[in-house]
Design an enzyme around this catalytic site. Structure first.
Site, short mmCIF file in Angstrom:
data_model
loop_
_atom_site.label_atom_id
_atom_site.label_comp_id
_atom_site.label_asym_id
_atom_site.label_seq_id
_atom_site.Cartn_x
_atom_site.Cartn_y
_atom_site.Cartn_z
CG HIS A 35 53.77 -1.67 75.07
ND1 HIS A 35 54.93 -1.31 75.71
CD2 HIS A 35 53.32 -2.77 75.70
CE1 HIS A 35 55.17 -2.16 76.68
NE2 HIS A 35 54.20 -3.06 76.70
CE1 TYR A 91 57.69 3.21 70.53
CE2 TYR A 91 59.40 4.20 69.17
CZ TYR A 91 58.94 3.15 69.95
OH TYR A 91 59.73 2.06 70.16
C1 DQA Z 1 57.13 0.95 73.87
C2 DQA Z 1 57.57 -0.34 73.16
C3 DQA Z 1 58.89 -0.83 73.72
O1 DQA Z 1 59.28 -2.03 73.06
C4 DQA Z 1 59.96 0.21 73.50
O2 DQA Z 1 61.18 -0.22 74.05
C5 DQA Z 1 59.59 1.56 73.98
C6 DQA Z 1 58.21 2.02 73.81
C7 DQA Z 1 55.85 1.53 73.23
O3 DQA Z 1 55.23 2.39 73.85
O4 DQA Z 1 55.50 1.16 72.11
O5 DQA Z 1 60.42 2.32 74.45
O6 DQA Z 1 56.82 0.65 75.22
#
Ligand code: DQA
Length: 149
Positions: free
Chosen positions: A104, A27
């Protein structure tokens, strides 16, 4: 739509307020306020006015979508895990009827099987995954094209 149609609402969902504590290899290292500042800068460079919203409560996310009529011209959505199963958010997105890009930070297509599914995707003009913070710039560029040409 406003005269310039440049108002973009950036909506983060469940657990995105915990950025900075979540795995940085997936992330990134920015916490949510820093990510929002970065997105705001991307927006400014593109002539877009960005506003931000985050909640961990699905109903609040839905109600925020309800309230956007006349307030926003486009949406950037990272609903977190809700992406993969929330038909309530899907229906609210349909009601909002705004051009939306799903973003994402991580590459959801190369993680667990359940993360590959998006129940929102068919209502979005594009989806960006695995590009970290830069993915939001891609999303804003796509929306700019959609709104301004
Ligand atoms: C997310 C990916 C999702 O699968 C996950 O549950 C998240 C973050 C991302 O930004 O990569 O909370 O949305």
């Amino acid at each position: 739509m406003s005269a310039t149609a440049n108002r973009i609402e950036i909506m983060h969902g469940v657990n995105l307020d915990q950025l900075g504590r979540r795995d940085p290899s997936l992330y990134g290292a920015l916490d949510l306020p820093a990510l929002e500042r970065r997105i705001g800068e991307f927006g400014e460079a593109l002539g877009l006015a960005t506003s931000f919203f985050q909640t961990n409560h699905e109903g609040e996310f839905v109600e925020h979508l309800h309230r956007l009529e006349g307030q926003a011209d486009g949406l950037v959505l990272n609903p977190g895990a809700w992406t993969h199963y929330s038909f309530a958010i899907r229906d609210a997105l349909e009601i909002a009827a705004l051009p939306a890009v799903e973003v994402h930070l991580s590459n959801v297509d190369e993680r667990e099987e359940w993360r590959r599914r998006s129940v929102l995707g068919e209502l979005c003009v594009a989806r960006v995954a695995g590009r970290g913070a830069d993915g939001y710039r891609d999303a804003l560029e796509r929306l700019r094209e959609e709104l301004i040409g």
